[in-house]
Design an enzyme around this catalytic site. Structure first.
Site, PDB file in Angstrom:
ATOM      1  CE  LYS A 118      -3.074   2.718   3.054  1.00  0.00           C
ATOM      2  NZ  LYS A 118      -3.938   2.747   4.243  1.00  0.00           N
ATOM      3  CG  ASP A 137      -5.414   8.098   4.516  1.00  0.00           C
ATOM      4  OD1 ASP A 137      -6.351   8.707   3.961  1.00  0.00           O
ATOM      5  OD2 ASP A 137      -5.568   7.095   5.245  1.00  0.00           O
ATOM      6  CE  LYS A 154      -6.402   9.011   7.927  1.00  0.00           C
ATOM      7  NZ  LYS A 154      -7.004   7.950   8.736  1.00  0.00           N
ATOM      8  CG  ASP A 160      -9.726   7.713   6.707  1.00  0.00           C
ATOM      9  OD1 ASP A 160      -8.663   7.632   6.048  1.00  0.00           O
ATOM     10  OD2 ASP A 160      -9.760   7.969   7.921  1.00  0.00           O
ATOM     11  CD  GLU A 186      -6.557   5.291   2.560  1.00  0.00           C
ATOM     12  OE1 GLU A 186      -7.533   5.339   3.335  1.00  0.00           O
ATOM     13  OE2 GLU A 186      -5.396   5.151   2.955  1.00  0.00           O
ATOM     14  NE  ARG A 212     -10.638  -1.010   4.165  1.00  0.00           N
ATOM     15  CZ  ARG A 212     -11.198  -1.116   5.363  1.00  0.00           C
ATOM     16  NH1 ARG A 212     -12.333  -1.758   5.501  1.00  0.00           N
ATOM     17  NH2 ARG A 212     -10.605  -0.595   6.428  1.00  0.00           N
TER      18      ARG A 212
HETATM   19  N1  BES Z   1      -4.024   4.774   6.935  1.00  0.00           N
HETATM   20  C1  BES Z   1      -5.138   4.550   7.778  1.00  0.00           C
HETATM   21  C2  BES Z   1      -4.833   3.599   8.920  1.00  0.00           C
HETATM   22  C3  BES Z   1      -3.830   4.059   9.932  1.00  0.00           C
HETATM   23  C4  BES Z   1      -4.222   4.751  11.063  1.00  0.00           C
HETATM   24  C5  BES Z   1      -2.490   3.761   9.793  1.00  0.00           C
HETATM   25  C6  BES Z   1      -3.298   5.152  11.999  1.00  0.00           C
HETATM   26  C7  BES Z   1      -1.567   4.161  10.723  1.00  0.00           C
HETATM   27  C8  BES Z   1      -1.976   4.861  11.829  1.00  0.00           C
HETATM   28  C9  BES Z   1      -6.285   3.948   6.962  1.00  0.00           C
HETATM   29  O1  BES Z   1      -6.369   4.356   5.660  1.00  0.00           O
HETATM   30  C10 BES Z   1      -7.546   4.359   7.630  1.00  0.00           C
HETATM   31  O2  BES Z   1      -7.829   5.512   7.636  1.00  0.00           O
HETATM   32  N2  BES Z   1      -8.278   3.407   8.181  1.00  0.00           N
HETATM   33  C11 BES Z   1      -9.508   3.669   8.840  1.00  0.00           C
HETATM   34  C12 BES Z   1     -10.523   2.674   8.352  1.00  0.00           C
HETATM   35  C13 BES Z   1     -11.922   3.006   8.757  1.00  0.00           C
HETATM   36  C14 BES Z   1     -12.388   4.264   8.051  1.00  0.00           C
HETATM   37  C15 BES Z   1     -12.822   1.854   8.401  1.00  0.00           C
HETATM   38  C16 BES Z   1      -9.269   3.523  10.344  1.00  0.00           C
HETATM   39  O3  BES Z   1      -8.464   2.671  10.739  1.00  0.00           O
HETATM   40  O4  BES Z   1      -9.833   4.296  11.080  1.00  0.00           O
HETATM   41 ZN    ZN Z   2      -4.629   4.943   4.783  1.00  0.00          ZN
HETATM   42 MN    MN Z   3      -7.465   6.126   5.414  1.00  0.00          MN
END
Ligand code: BES
Ligand code: ZN
Ligand code: MN
Length: 500
Positions: free
Chosen positions: A264, A269, A276, A346, A348, A350
């Site tokens: 990835k 992001d 976020k 968010d 994204e 996957r």
């Molecule tokens: N890149 C983030 C996950 C992440 C969070 C990595 C903190 C490292 C530190 C990912 O894209 C994300 O935002 N995931 C969301 C998914 C949710 C919206 C289902 C999450 O983990 O909150």
């Molecule tokens: Zn991400």
């Molecule tokens: Mn994200």
């Protein structure tokens, strides 16, 4: 950043300047070469140990400044604990500890790779040197205003003293390749997103050509033609164009199915329209740690001429909110032909992986696929920053990864996949939705989503490295924010199970 360290091997000889690092066990015993080099200073060490209550416990250190009888400015004694308990990864740690005892201003260090029984084996000394190399890394290219006494010297020279310098040099050669891969991965993760956007990341992978890796870049047009709409949807709100990079190393038999590593690479992001919160959003420059690991791994495999065919494929995008950005409720058709309802922009990573994994399987028919992604905050809730989450459709691959993790200290913990979780991503309007609907089991529903883009005949493992890829707890061989996590793990997996 390629640091300014010159690392070499030499004979056991008391150095004339700089810092001398020696090891003793938990009985304060030194090896014969160390005793000889210390000479009369051995008595000073004994007195200092008493004064400091230093007993040679694993990782403990005793420091003597301008010790009488020695020419060096500083003598550091590092405890190994019980020698019989030392495992391979402990030698890396010893090297890291040794490097950590070189003051910023010191330009020269000598590390005696010796245990009470005598010189370390070439492999062990080489591991010490690898620990030195990994610890020495610092990402400081944007620091322009350091005070004189905080500035590292132009050049630092560390000599690892060993019994057989040639043998140690030989043992270090492949490790040096691996170190190069780790440092490259750290650099990529540490770079800010205004510098490292998808095209720039792709440009940097070109450096791998020098070591014999074939590098191919897919642009938007190529991706559109392939039908990578899930990936393209993520990038469509960014002023920066998305890219996919394919890196191939063919060190194995011609025609052998390659091992595939997929990363990835979300260069930043923001969350997109499902934006976020501001707190710690700057960390999301590291959301490409999976891609960085795959790139570093390909560099490492090529540099040490691994006898294996491997392919690294990374999906590079920037997730931004914008007039053109993807919306919640949008439905995209992924390269696999399945439709996806976007619930949360968010989620994204996957979406990026879905297309890149499908593409890799179709094009390369690999022996296995391992993807790495800073995918979910939920995996950090579950496992903290010590273990990465591992999901797999194949027990043998999972076991091998676990073993490689224990050996390298880059540990993975297996998490479940099950049809009950899979149901959670069924969508009212499309074949699936991109989140599970609730935060519960968030790392698992993410893995289930990816699994829908993997055919079950291909052994596959997904590593959720959100907790380990950056800002992970720093340790003796890593003081960098971007950890380079996974390069040593996967290099070890390849070396131990696929090169024989
Ligand atoms: N890149 C983030 C996950 C992440 C969070 C990595 C903190 C490292 C530190 C990912 O894209 C994300 O935002 N995931 C969301 C998914 C949710 C919206 C289902 C999450 O983990 O909150
Ligand atoms: Zn991400
Ligand atoms: Mn994200």
């Amino acid at each position: 950043m390629a640091d300014t360290l010159t690392l070499g091997f030499g004979p056991f000889a008391a150095p004339a300047r700089g810092v001398l690092v020696v090891f003793c066990d938990d009985g304060l015993k030194f090896g014969p070469n160390t005793r000889k080099a210390l000479g009369a200073a051995a008595d000073l060490v004994a007195r200092a140990a008493k004064a400091e209550r230093f007993t040679g416990k694993s990782g403990a250190a005793l420091e003597l400044i301008v010790p009488e009888g020695l020419k060096v400015g500083r003598l550091v004694v590092i405890g190994t604990g019980k020698v019989a308990d030392l495992k391979q990864k402990d030698f890396l740690k010893l090297g890291g500890l040794a490097m950590g005892k070189l003051p910023v201003a010191a330009s020269e260090g000598t590390v005696f790779a010796e245990l009470p029984a005598g010189a370390m084996k070439p492999e062990q000394a080489a591991d010490v040197a690898l620990g030195v190399r990994l610890r020495a890394y610092a990402f400081d290219r944007y620091k322009t205003k350091r005070k004189e006494d905080e500035k590292p010297p132009e050049m630092r020279k560390v000599t690892v003293a060993v019994g057989d310098a040639d043998a140690a040099r030989k043992a270090f050669a492949p490790r040096s390749g691996v170190a190069g891969g780790v440092l490259m991965a750290r650099d990529l993760v540490n770079e800010p997103a205004n510098v490292l956007y998808p095209e720039e990341f792709a440009r940097r992978t070109q450096a791998l050509k020098k070591t014999g890796v074939a590098v191919e870049v897919l642009d938007i047009k190529a991706m559109q033609k392939l039908g990578m709409n899930a990936l393209l949807g993520v990038g469509q709100g960014s002023a920066r164009e998305s890219r996919v990079v394919v890196m191939r190393w063919n060190g194995g038999k011609a025609g052998d199915a390659p091992l595939a590593f997929i990363g990835k690479g979300v260069c930043f992001d923001t969350g997109g329209i499902s934006i976020k919160p501001a707190a710690s959003m700057e960390d999301m420059k590291g959301d490409m740690a999976g891609a960085a690991c795959v790139t570093g791994l390909m560099q490492a495999l090529a540099a040490r001429k691994a006898r294996v065919n491997a392919v690294g494929v990374i999906g590079l995008v920037e997730n931004m909110p914008d007039g053109k950005a993807q919306r919640p409720g949008d439905i995209v058709k992924s390269m696999s032909g399945q439709t996806i309802e976007i619930i949360n922009t968010d989620a994204e990573g996957r979406l990026v992986l879905a297309d890149v994994i499908w593409y890799t399987a179709k094009r390369f028919k690999p022996k296995f696929m391992i993807d790495l992604a800073t995918l979910t905050g939920a995996i950090i809730v579950a496992l903290g920053q010590e273990y990465a989450g591992m999901f797999a459709n194949n027990d043998q691959l999972a076991e091998r990864l676990s073993k490689a993790g224990e050996a390298t200290g880059e540990k993975v913990w297996r998490m479940p996949l099950a049809p009950e979780y899979d149901k959670m991503i069924d969508s009212k309007f499309a074949d699936m939705k991109n989140t599970g609907g609730s935060r519960w089991g968030g790392a698992i529903t993410a893995a289930q989503f990816i699994k829908r883009h993997v055919d079950d005949k291909t052994p596959w493992a997904h590593l959720d490295i959100a907790g380990t890829g950056f800002d992970s707890r720093q340790n003796d061989i890593n003081k960098s924010w971007g950890s380079g996590w996974g390069v040593r793990l996967l290099d070890r997996l390849v070396a131990d199970f696929y090169e024989k």
